[in-house]
Design an enzyme around this catalytic site. Structure first.
Site, PDB file in Angstrom:
ATOM      1  CB  CYS A 102      -0.930   0.004   1.202  1.00  0.00           C
ATOM      2  SG  CYS A 102      -1.957  -1.464   1.259  1.00  0.00           S
ATOM      3  CG  HIS A 137      -3.297   3.194   1.665  1.00  0.00           C
ATOM      4  ND1 HIS A 137      -3.818   2.702   0.485  1.00  0.00           N
ATOM      5  CD2 HIS A 137      -3.343   2.159   2.551  1.00  0.00           C
ATOM      6  CE1 HIS A 137      -4.134   1.428   0.656  1.00  0.00           C
ATOM      7  NE2 HIS A 137      -3.868   1.082   1.899  1.00  0.00           N
ATOM      8  CG  ASN A 140      -6.655  -1.292   1.085  1.00  0.00           C
ATOM      9  OD1 ASN A 140      -5.915  -0.952   0.161  1.00  0.00           O
ATOM     10  ND2 ASN A 140      -6.206  -1.645   2.272  1.00  0.00           N
TER      11      ASN A 140
END
Ligand code: UT7
Length: 336
Positions: free
Chosen positions: A118, A258, A288
């Site tokens: 990520c 993020h 996500n």
């Protein structure tokens, strides 16, 4: 502007590539023991995009890349480096970046994959900056792209609700002025590697009939432990990169984090003392998307006309590795 290393790196084009198929919380209610209410309250997610059976990471990355190049006024043949940030390349070998290079016909470009989960786009910004400082590279295509649905077990409610597919791309070039990446901070703590992992399919546990039967090729996550670490690391990292840029928290115009969990984003921004109106959240629509989440959110922020020349934009993220990072950008101008 030149700093002590050379010219700053600046973003002149952004693009996204998203699959059409939408997987809603109500769809998931029919697949696992969960509820729309639980998912919304605990994560902020309402729906996520899922790649079609024929669609892989380089397909979405190519759509995002073409859009970014068009906005930047850069031809594919002018790109001299492609960095594809991903944990889900089309295949292990060759790297996903070579599939992307072929798809967009970037014939002059060198290319490589960057796996920092990520935090990938943040690591990628730092690498792009370094390549530009070297004077050797002028037009870098930096892409975050993921097809996480391929490594998610939709019987596991810990992970099945969280992730989505998509890609975001940026064209990064040397800046002519004081706009661009002012500072960044990156970190890694390998001792937390087991908190978020795909156990099999690598050299430790190669893919076998047994590994597949045991579901070891799927993501395993201890979300609760990651949650607390993520908040602390992102706040520390933003403070560090702000200090390196000679700025303070009050200078931040936008935080583009993020998108892992709305509660993580809100906890981190409240600890940073940044008002909710300065924090970009689109997790409700995409879930996500790992390395893709920051460039997708940045694209949407620009698209909404929120980013003004000179704005101080803080990017930050945390993910598998464990990895984390942040980047402070003095926003410039998109286009040629
Ligand atoms: O991309 C970067 C890396 N990833 C992350 O940053 C993810 C970080 N972690 C998270 O986002 C959160 O930890 C999750 C969303 C994954 C989970 O939320 P949580 O608030 O930490 O829940 P929990 O794991 O502590 O579970 C609380 C309860 C448990 O029930 P009991 O033991 O209290 O009865 C779980 O079994 O919620 C239950 N639960 C669910 N219930 C309905 C867990 N997942 C679900 C679900 N639906 N999907």
């Amino acid at each position: 502007m030149f700093n002590k290393h050379g010219r700053l790196a600046t973003i002149t084009g952004l693009g996204i590539g998203l699959p059409d198929t939408v997987l809603t919380n109500h769809d998931l209610e029919k697949m696992i023991d969960t509820s729309d209410e639980w998912i919304r309250e605990r994560t902020g997610i309402r729906e996520r995009r899922i790649a079609g059976p024929q669609q892989a990471t380089s397909d979405m990355a190519a759509v995002a890349a073409k859009m970014a190049m068009e906005q930047a006024g850069v031809e594919p043949g002018e790109i001299d480096m492609i960095i594809l940030c991903t944990v889900t390349p089309d295949r292990f070998v060759p790297m996903g970046a070579s599939n992307l290079q072929e798809k967009i016909n970037a014939t002059r470009a060198a290319a490589f994959d960057l796996n920092a989960a990520c935090s990938g786009f943040l690591y990628g910004m730092a690498v792009a900056q370094g390549l530009i400082f070297s004077g050797r590279y002028q037009k870098i295509l930096l892409v975050g792209g993921e097809t996480l649905s391929r490594i998610i077990n939709y019987q596991d409610r810990n992970t099945g609700i969280l992730f989505g597919d998509g890609a975001g791309a940026a064209v990064v070039v040397p800046s002519d002025d004081e706009h661009g990446l002012l500072a960044y901070d990156l970190g890694c703590d390998g001792s937390g590697g087991d908190l978020l992992q795909v156990p099999a399919g690598g050299s430790r546990i190669p893919a076998t009939r047994e590994s597949v039967e045991q579901g070891l090729h799927f993501v395993q996550m201890r979300g609760n432990e990651i949650f607390k670490l993520a908040v602390r690391a992102m706040v520390r990292s933003v403070d560090q990169s702000l200090a390196d840029a000679g700025l303070t928290r009050e200078d931040i115009d936008w935080v583009v984090p993020h998108q892992a969990n709305q509660r993580i984003i809100e906890a981190a921004s409240s600890r940073l003392g940044v008002g909710r109106d300065k924090v970009i959240i689109n997790i409700d629509r995409y879930g996500n998307t790992a390395a893709a989440s920051i460039p997708i959110a940045l694209y949407e922020t620009a698209q909404r006309g929120l980013l003004k020349e000179g704005d101080i934009v803080a990017l930050t993220g945390f993910g598998a590795g464990l990895t984390w990072g942040s980047a402070i950008i003095r926003w410039g101008r998109l286009g040629e």
